[in-house]
Design a protein around this motif. Structure first.
Motif, PDB file in Angstrom:
ATOM      1  N   THR A 129       0.862  -1.373   0.045  1.00  0.00           N
ATOM      2  CA  THR A 129      -0.147  -0.106   0.116  1.00  0.00           C
ATOM      3  C   THR A 129       0.753   1.266   0.001  1.00  0.00           C
ATOM      4  N   ASP A 130       0.484   2.136  -0.460  1.00  0.00           N
ATOM      5  CA  ASP A 130       0.804   3.660  -0.665  1.00  0.00           C
ATOM      6  C   ASP A 130       0.073   4.763  -0.941  1.00  0.00           C
ATOM      7  N   PRO A 131      -0.467   5.257   0.243  1.00  0.00           N
ATOM      8  CA  PRO A 131      -1.501   6.432   0.306  1.00  0.00           C
ATOM      9  C   PRO A 131      -1.047   7.466  -0.552  1.00  0.00           C
ATOM     10  N   SER A 132       0.264   7.809  -0.770  1.00  0.00           N
ATOM     11  CA  SER A 132       0.795   9.017  -1.536  1.00  0.00           C
ATOM     12  C   SER A 132       0.603   8.707  -3.212  1.00  0.00           C
ATOM     13  N   ALA A 133       0.166   7.642  -3.480  1.00  0.00           N
ATOM     14  CA  ALA A 133      -0.261   7.334  -5.056  1.00  0.00           C
ATOM     15  C   ALA A 133      -1.642   8.011  -5.264  1.00  0.00           C
ATOM     16  N   SER A 134      -1.664   8.344  -6.412  1.00  0.00           N
ATOM     17  CA  SER A 134      -3.017   8.979  -6.744  1.00  0.00           C
ATOM     18  C   SER A 134      -3.960   7.811  -7.169  1.00  0.00           C
ATOM     19  N   ALA A 135      -3.358   6.655  -7.543  1.00  0.00           N
ATOM     20  CA  ALA A 135      -4.386   5.818  -7.994  1.00  0.00           C
ATOM     21  C   ALA A 135      -3.831   4.344  -7.856  1.00  0.00           C
ATOM     22  N   SER A 136      -4.145   3.112  -7.789  1.00  0.00           N
ATOM     23  CA  SER A 136      -3.743   1.879  -7.776  1.00  0.00           C
ATOM     24  C   SER A 136      -3.035   1.811  -9.136  1.00  0.00           C
ATOM     25  N   ALA A 137      -3.564   2.335 -10.287  1.00  0.00           N
ATOM     26  CA  ALA A 137      -3.142   2.251 -11.788  1.00  0.00           C
ATOM     27  C   ALA A 137      -1.649   2.943 -11.494  1.00  0.00           C
ATOM     28  N   GLU A 138      -1.639   4.036 -10.826  1.00  0.00           N
ATOM     29  CA  GLU A 138      -0.125   4.671 -10.672  1.00  0.00           C
ATOM     30  C   GLU A 138       0.982   3.757 -10.078  1.00  0.00           C
ATOM     31  N   LEU A 139       0.409   2.674  -9.075  1.00  0.00           N
ATOM     32  CA  LEU A 139       1.246   1.900  -8.583  1.00  0.00           C
ATOM     33  C   LEU A 139       1.767   0.779  -9.830  1.00  0.00           C
ATOM     34  N   LEU A 160      -4.147   1.729 -18.046  1.00  0.00           N
ATOM     35  CA  LEU A 160      -3.502   2.512 -16.919  1.00  0.00           C
ATOM     36  C   LEU A 160      -3.681   3.999 -17.154  1.00  0.00           C
ATOM     37  N   TYR A 161      -4.121   4.444 -18.338  1.00  0.00           N
ATOM     38  CA  TYR A 161      -4.585   5.721 -18.382  1.00  0.00           C
ATOM     39  C   TYR A 161      -6.014   5.856 -17.849  1.00  0.00           C
ATOM     40  N   ALA A 162      -6.838   4.975 -18.227  1.00  0.00           N
ATOM     41  CA  ALA A 162      -8.322   5.223 -17.562  1.00  0.00           C
ATOM     42  C   ALA A 162      -8.137   4.862 -16.192  1.00  0.00           C
ATOM     43  N   GLY A 163      -7.352   4.352 -15.575  1.00  0.00           N
ATOM     44  CA  GLY A 163      -7.154   4.218 -14.143  1.00  0.00           C
ATOM     45  C   GLY A 163      -6.897   5.366 -13.619  1.00  0.00           C
TER      46      GLY A 163
END
Length: 331
Positions: A129-139, A160-163
């Motif tokens: 988990t990383d709450p600094s990420a904007s989206a799970s797709a970013e991870l 990825l872009y849609a996420g």
């Protein structure tokens, strides 16, 4: 975190990808992109969602990878299939809804990949988990970009872009960081078409959905001297409009458009008889703190919760909790 995640994936051959009940663009986009990456690495991968893949997300699955959960049919033995079960875009197993029963009995290594604010995840063998990420797709983007030279497969880039679009509100929300814009620019350079993505995600409303929005907005309520606005949708409203729960998508954003509104809410009755709230904050109010009081969660400015209380009771409870939170945040 990503190195640990890559190590986890490398050591499993059959990976089951799931996301929260009523999947959204981020959960689905991240799952499809990760499936593309794992399949290219020679893994066996399945994606199972519940209750089904929403109509506006079907363009993300041109290969038909996503399966709608059917526990009495083809998925009766699902728990025995994987050696790794990964929950994407959630870190609370119960958010899988009907899939939770199978998740509880699996002998697979259980993990989550998530970007939401939450207490230490429970019920997993590993958590990423990383709450600094904007989206799970970013991870997923960070994982794949660090291990891939050149362009991604088109299905991966689109997913990825849609996420990213889905969880940043088309890059309007406060989680639209420079980092996520750089990722989006990379995906656009690879040929993803932003207008087509936006149209597919947000411009596919049916007459039933428009009728439902009109019915809901007709009952708009204002509280806290106009700083809190909410709408309510019951099962009867859905039936009268000829709509489904899928048609509730984006309705919570409508009250937030009002001048002076700091927090918007959508209260609704779920298919299984529970009461649900989706909260959105313009900037100052921590709605995640409110939803956590009811066992929910999400982001500071976008969160939700479900309870077993009657809808009218739940609305009163949320109003009281939000009043306290607004007094705290407006000091």
């Amino acid at each position: 975190m990503l190195d640990r995640f890559a190590h986890f994936l490398d050591h499993h051959a059959r990976v089951l990808l799931t996301t929260h009940e009523n999947p959204d663009g981020d959960g689905v986009g991240a799952a499809i992109a990760l499936a593309s990456y794992l399949k290219a690495a020679g893994k066996q991968v399945r994606i199972v969602v519940t209750p089904s893949l929403p109509e506006n997300l079907r363009f993300l699955d041109p290969e038909g990878w996503i399966e709608a959960y059917a526990p009495a049919g083809p998925h009766a033995g699902l728990a025995a299939w994987p050696d790794a079960w990964l929950l994407i875009d959630a870190s609370e197993p119960h958010r899988m809804g009907p899939l939770f029963a199978a998740f509880e009995t699996t002998q697979a290594d259980r993990a989550c990949l998530d970007h939401h604010l939450k207490d230490a995840p429970k019920g997993f063998d590993a958590e990423f988990t990383d709450p600094s990420a904007s989206a799970s797709a970013e991870l997923v983007y960070d994982l794949v970009r660090s291990r891939t030279d050149g362009d991604f497969p088109p299905v991966m880039a689109q997913a990825l872009y849609a996420g990213l679009v889905s969880d940043t509100g088309n890059f309007r929300h406060s989680n639209s960081t420079p980092k996520v814009h750089h990722a989006a620019a990379d995906l656009l350079a690879q040929g993803v078409h932003p207008a087509r993505t936006f149209n597919a995600l947000y411009q596919t409303a049916t007459p039933a959905k428009i009728r439902l929005f009109g019915r809901a907005m007709g009952g708009l309520q204002l509280r806290e001297e106009g700083r809190f606005a909410y709408v309510t949708v019951t099962k009867a409203d859905l039936e009268a409009a000829g709509a489904t729960h899928e048609d509730l998508d984006e309705l919570v954003e409508e009250p937030r458009k009002l001048k002076g509104v700091e927090v918007a809410a959508l209260f609704s009755e779920t298919a299984d008889g529970r009461s649900k709230v989706s909260l959105r904050s313009r900037e100052r109010v921590d709605v995640n703190a409110v939803c956590r009081l009811f066992g929910g969660g999400g982001h500071r400015l976008a969160s939700g919760a479900k309870v077993g209380e009657p809808l009218a009771t739940f609305i009163s409870q949320v109003e009281a909790a939000l009043h306290t939170q607004m007094e705290r945040d407006f000091v």
